[in-house]
Design a protein around this motif. Structure first.
Motif, PDB file in Angstrom:
ATOM      1  N   GLY A  26     -12.615  -0.291  -5.785  1.00  9.75           N
ATOM      2  CA  GLY A  26     -11.574   0.618  -5.319  1.00  9.75           C
ATOM      3  C   GLY A  26     -10.768   0.028  -4.180  1.00  9.75           C
ATOM      4  N   ILE A  27     -11.457  -0.640  -3.254  1.00 10.11           N
ATOM      5  CA  ILE A  27     -10.764  -1.279  -2.128  1.00 10.11           C
ATOM      6  C   ILE A  27      -9.895  -2.423  -2.633  1.00 10.11           C
ATOM      7  CG2 ILE A  27     -11.109  -2.611  -0.014  1.00 10.11           C
ATOM      8  CD1 ILE A  27     -13.658  -0.961   0.453  1.00 10.11           C
ATOM      9  N   TRP A  28     -10.405  -3.157  -3.635  1.00 15.64           N
ATOM     10  CA  TRP A  28      -9.616  -4.245  -4.227  1.00 15.64           C
ATOM     11  C   TRP A  28      -8.333  -3.698  -4.851  1.00 15.64           C
ATOM     12  CZ3 TRP A  28      -8.735  -5.109  -9.620  1.00 15.64           C
ATOM     13  CH2 TRP A  28      -8.037  -6.281  -9.897  1.00 15.64           C
ATOM     14  N   LEU A  29      -8.451  -2.564  -5.559  1.00 13.06           N
ATOM     15  CA  LEU A  29      -7.260  -1.940  -6.127  1.00 13.06           C
ATOM     16  C   LEU A  29      -6.291  -1.524  -5.022  1.00 13.06           C
ATOM     17  CD1 LEU A  29      -8.476   0.401  -9.021  1.00 13.06           C
ATOM     18  CD2 LEU A  29      -7.020  -1.616  -9.208  1.00 13.06           C
ATOM     19  N   ALA A  30      -6.854  -0.970  -3.945  1.00 13.30           N
ATOM     20  CA  ALA A  30      -6.007  -0.497  -2.850  1.00 13.30           C
ATOM     21  C   ALA A  30      -5.288  -1.637  -2.147  1.00 13.30           C
ATOM     22  CB  ALA A  30      -6.850   0.290  -1.842  1.00 13.30           C
ATOM     23  N   SER A  31      -5.931  -2.803  -2.106  1.00  9.33           N
ATOM     24  CA  SER A  31      -5.333  -3.933  -1.406  1.00  9.33           C
ATOM     25  C   SER A  31      -4.508  -4.817  -2.328  1.00  9.33           C
ATOM     26  CB  SER A  31      -6.423  -4.786  -0.737  1.00  9.33           C
ATOM     27  OG  SER A  31      -7.323  -5.295  -1.710  1.00  9.33           O
ATOM     28  N   ASN A  32      -4.650  -4.610  -3.653  1.00 14.84           N
ATOM     29  CA  ASN A  32      -3.879  -5.398  -4.611  1.00 14.84           C
ATOM     30  C   ASN A  32      -2.406  -5.089  -4.417  1.00 14.84           C
ATOM     31  OD1 ASN A  32      -2.705  -6.521  -6.970  1.00 14.84           O
ATOM     32  ND2 ASN A  32      -4.708  -6.440  -7.973  1.00 14.84           N
ATOM     33  N   HIS A  33      -1.591  -6.113  -4.372  1.00 13.57           N
ATOM     34  CA  HIS A  33      -0.203  -5.993  -3.941  1.00 13.57           C
ATOM     35  C   HIS A  33       0.583  -4.917  -4.681  1.00 13.57           C
ATOM     36  CE1 HIS A  33       3.150  -7.475  -1.662  1.00 13.57           C
ATOM     37  NE2 HIS A  33       3.870  -7.675  -2.744  1.00 13.57           N
ATOM     38  N   HIS A  34       0.428  -4.856  -6.014  1.00 20.62           N
ATOM     39  CA  HIS A  34       1.241  -3.935  -6.792  1.00 20.62           C
ATOM     40  C   HIS A  34       0.532  -2.618  -7.069  1.00 20.62           C
ATOM     41  CE1 HIS A  34       3.974  -7.218  -7.153  1.00 20.62           C
ATOM     42  NE2 HIS A  34       3.160  -7.932  -7.885  1.00 20.62           N
ATOM     43  N   THR A  35      -0.801  -2.653  -7.287  1.00 24.78           N
ATOM     44  CA  THR A  35      -1.500  -1.411  -7.551  1.00 24.78           C
ATOM     45  C   THR A  35      -1.592  -0.545  -6.301  1.00 24.78           C
ATOM     46  OG1 THR A  35      -3.559  -2.643  -7.286  1.00 24.78           O
ATOM     47  CG2 THR A  35      -2.846  -2.185  -9.524  1.00 24.78           C
ATOM     48  N   ASP A  36      -1.378  -1.115  -5.136  1.00 23.01           N
ATOM     49  CA  ASP A  36      -1.309  -0.320  -3.919  1.00 23.01           C
ATOM     50  C   ASP A  36      -0.145   0.665  -3.995  1.00 23.01           C
ATOM     51  OD1 ASP A  36      -1.874   0.394  -1.156  1.00 23.01           O
ATOM     52  OD2 ASP A  36      -0.039  -0.661  -0.679  1.00 23.01           O
ATOM     53  N   CYS A  37       0.857   0.336  -4.796  1.00 24.41           N
ATOM     54  CA  CYS A  37       2.014   1.210  -4.953  1.00 24.41           C
ATOM     55  C   CYS A  37       1.713   2.373  -5.887  1.00 24.41           C
ATOM     56  CB  CYS A  37       3.204   0.416  -5.499  1.00 24.41           C
ATOM     57  SG  CYS A  37       3.724  -0.956  -4.442  1.00 24.41           S
ATOM     58  N   VAL A  38       0.632   2.281  -6.658  1.00 22.76           N
ATOM     59  CA  VAL A  38       0.302   3.306  -7.643  1.00 22.76           C
ATOM     60  C   VAL A  38      -0.995   3.977  -7.208  1.00 22.76           C
ATOM     61  CG1 VAL A  38       0.152   3.776 -10.123  1.00 22.76           C
ATOM     62  CG2 VAL A  38       1.302   1.720  -9.324  1.00 22.76           C
ATOM     63  N   ARG A  39      -0.907   4.840  -6.234  1.00 19.52           N
ATOM     64  CA  ARG A  39      -2.091   5.366  -5.577  1.00 19.52           C
ATOM     65  C   ARG A  39      -2.865   6.377  -6.405  1.00 19.52           C
ATOM     66  NH1 ARG A  39       0.538   6.148   0.486  1.00 19.52           N
ATOM     67  NH2 ARG A  39       0.899   3.917   0.870  1.00 19.52           N
ATOM     68  N   PHE A  40      -2.270   6.899  -7.481  1.00 26.20           N
ATOM     69  CA  PHE A  40      -2.996   7.876  -8.276  1.00 26.20           C
ATOM     70  C   PHE A  40      -4.105   7.224  -9.098  1.00 26.20           C
ATOM     71  CE2 PHE A  40       0.866   6.722 -10.662  1.00 26.20           C
ATOM     72  CZ  PHE A  40       0.323   6.256 -11.849  1.00 26.20           C
ATOM     73  N   LEU A  41      -4.204   5.881  -9.080  1.00 27.35           N
ATOM     74  CA  LEU A  41      -5.220   5.193  -9.860  1.00 27.35           C
ATOM     75  C   LEU A  41      -6.432   4.782  -9.030  1.00 27.35           C
ATOM     76  CD1 LEU A  41      -3.014   2.889 -12.113  1.00 27.35           C
ATOM     77  CD2 LEU A  41      -4.050   5.066 -12.682  1.00 27.35           C
ATOM     78  N   GLN A  42      -6.212   4.307  -7.814  1.00 27.06           N
ATOM     79  CA  GLN A  42      -7.329   3.766  -7.052  1.00 27.06           C
ATOM     80  C   GLN A  42      -8.165   4.844  -6.376  1.00 27.06           C
ATOM     81  OE1 GLN A  42      -4.291   1.820  -5.397  1.00 27.06           O
ATOM     82  NE2 GLN A  42      -4.273   2.704  -3.371  1.00 27.06           N
ATOM     83  N   GLY A  43      -7.575   6.022  -6.131  1.00 29.22           N
ATOM     84  CA  GLY A  43      -8.279   7.109  -5.451  1.00 29.22           C
ATOM     85  C   GLY A  43      -9.600   7.489  -6.107  1.00 29.22           C
ATOM     86  N   PRO A  44      -9.618   7.755  -7.441  1.00 27.44           N
ATOM     87  CA  PRO A  44     -10.880   8.142  -8.085  1.00 27.44           C
ATOM     88  C   PRO A  44     -11.966   7.073  -7.965  1.00 27.44           C
ATOM     89  CG  PRO A  44      -9.011   8.638  -9.503  1.00 27.44           C
ATOM     90  CD  PRO A  44      -8.478   7.845  -8.352  1.00 27.44           C
ATOM     91  N   VAL A  45     -11.580   5.797  -8.006  1.00 31.70           N
ATOM     92  CA  VAL A  45     -12.568   4.722  -7.919  1.00 31.70           C
ATOM     93  C   VAL A  45     -13.226   4.721  -6.543  1.00 31.70           C
ATOM     94  CG1 VAL A  45     -12.960   2.244  -8.113  1.00 31.70           C
ATOM     95  CG2 VAL A  45     -11.236   3.345  -9.556  1.00 31.70           C
ATOM     96  N   ILE A  46     -12.427   4.831  -5.494  1.00 29.20           N
ATOM     97  CA  ILE A  46     -12.971   4.863  -4.130  1.00 29.20           C
ATOM     98  C   ILE A  46     -13.831   6.104  -3.934  1.00 29.20           C
ATOM     99  CG2 ILE A  46     -12.361   5.045  -1.689  1.00 29.20           C
ATOM    100  CD1 ILE A  46      -9.885   3.387  -2.269  1.00 29.20           C
ATOM    101  N   ALA A  47     -13.390   7.246  -4.473  1.00 25.88           N
ATOM    102  CA  ALA A  47     -14.138   8.498  -4.324  1.00 25.88           C
ATOM    103  C   ALA A  47     -15.525   8.386  -4.964  1.00 25.88           C
ATOM    104  CB  ALA A  47     -13.363   9.651  -4.944  1.00 25.88           C
ATOM    105  N   ILE A  48     -15.595   7.805  -6.171  1.00 25.68           N
ATOM    106  CA  ILE A  48     -16.881   7.643  -6.839  1.00 25.68           C
ATOM    107  C   ILE A  48     -17.787   6.711  -6.045  1.00 25.68           C
ATOM    108  CG2 ILE A  48     -17.993   6.657  -8.881  1.00 25.68           C
ATOM    109  CD1 ILE A  48     -15.685   7.717 -10.551  1.00 25.68           C
ATOM    110  N   GLY A  49     -17.226   5.621  -5.513  1.00 22.01           N
ATOM    111  CA  GLY A  49     -18.014   4.684  -4.725  1.00 22.01           C
ATOM    112  C   GLY A  49     -18.591   5.323  -3.470  1.00 22.01           C
ATOM    113  N   VAL A  50     -17.769   6.074  -2.747  1.00 24.51           N
ATOM    114  CA  VAL A  50     -18.232   6.756  -1.529  1.00 24.51           C
ATOM    115  C   VAL A  50     -19.277   7.815  -1.867  1.00 24.51           C
ATOM    116  CG1 VAL A  50     -17.524   8.268   0.364  1.00 24.51           C
ATOM    117  CG2 VAL A  50     -16.105   6.313  -0.252  1.00 24.51           C
TER     118      VAL A  50
END
Length: 268
Positions: A26-50
């Motif tokens: 999830g953090i990798w998605l959040a820090s990835n240059h272009h996917t950081d612009c599409v926040r509706f995707l990385q949120g669920p991954v980080i939430a599951i990890g936490v």
């Protein structure tokens, strides 16, 4: 009795360790240059990890302090987490199953069409609210600046562009625009039916950022990144099932042996 306690604690330590790759993805998605612009995707991954990290801590504490109710909560929540992870992984593969770049003869890059991707992803980028944020984010990232090194058409056509660069920085190949430089193309005399041909702008801050090809390029990038995360989730899912099954068996054995009591004072 002590063996059961240590085994349950060890299993929760494994769960804690398993949460790290998911959170890291999830953090990798959040820090990835272009996917950081599409926040509706990385949120669920980080939430599951936490979520997974927190419940593993609860299970670890419950095992060592021998608190029955905390371990019951842990097992219940772990079961819900497994179901959630399964649903999320299936959904991830379902919405990223369709779509791919179109190979072009004599070109090192590909063209991208928004209609080739899943309806769900199309709706996300077609939303004005979502796209205004994504567009602004991609423009601010100056994704087209690196293309200015290509002064000759022959060099540009051999270049391996990212999906975002191909979709957002130039008009679609079907428009038959004349190459002047990598971010400036001359319009042909004939009109083309592709709406993106009319959306392309000579203004360097606009280019093809309002084109469907740009949206498709963003979706393609996200699709590849999300499938990588979904693959990690599959591995974690099966490992969680093993850990959960072993944890249930060990907890059942511990209860029979009297290792745990209701309020955390176990029999030694």
């Amino acid at each position: 009795m002590e063996l059961s306690k240590h085994l349950v604690a060890a299993l929760n330590l494994i769960t804690f360790i398993l949460s790290i790759p998911i959170l890291g993805a999830g953090i990798w998605l959040a820090s990835n240059h272009h996917t950081d612009c599409v926040r509706f995707l990385q949120g669920p991954v980080i939430a599951i990890g936490v979520f997974m990290l927190l419940i593993s801590i609860a299970g670890f504490v419950g095992a060592y302090l021998r608190i029955t109710w905390l371990l019951w909560v842990y097992l219940l929540v772990m079961f819900l987490l497994i179901v959630l992870l399964f649903c999320f992984t299936v959904f991830s593969f379902a919405v990223t199953n369709k779509g791919a770049g179109e190979a072009l003869s004599g070109k090192g890059y590909e063209d991208y069409r928004l209609g080739d991707y899943s309806t769900w992803l199309q709706k996300r980028v077609r939303s004005s609210e979502n796209w205004n944020h994504i567009r602004s984010c991609v423009v601010d990232a100056h994704v087209c600046d690196s293309l200015k090194v290509y002064k000759l058409a022959s060099d540009f056509y051999r270049a391996e562009l990212s999906s975002v660069q191909s979709g957002c920085c130039k008009p679609p190949t079907a428009c038959n625009f004349l190459f002047i430089n990598a971010t400036y193309w001359g319009r042909p005399l004939t009109e083309d039916a592709d709406p993106d041909c009319h959306r392309y702008s000579y203004v360097q801050s606009e280019l093809c950022f309002d084109c469907d090809s740009c949206k498709a390029g963003i979706v393609d990038k996200v699709r590849h990144d999300w499938r990588k995360v979904a693959t990690v989730n599959i591995v974690i899912f099966f490992l969680l099932i093993i850990v959960y099954s072993a944890g249930c068996h060990s907890f059942h054995r511990a209860q029979e042996e009297g290792t745990y009591t209701r309020y955390g004072k176990g029999i030694i």
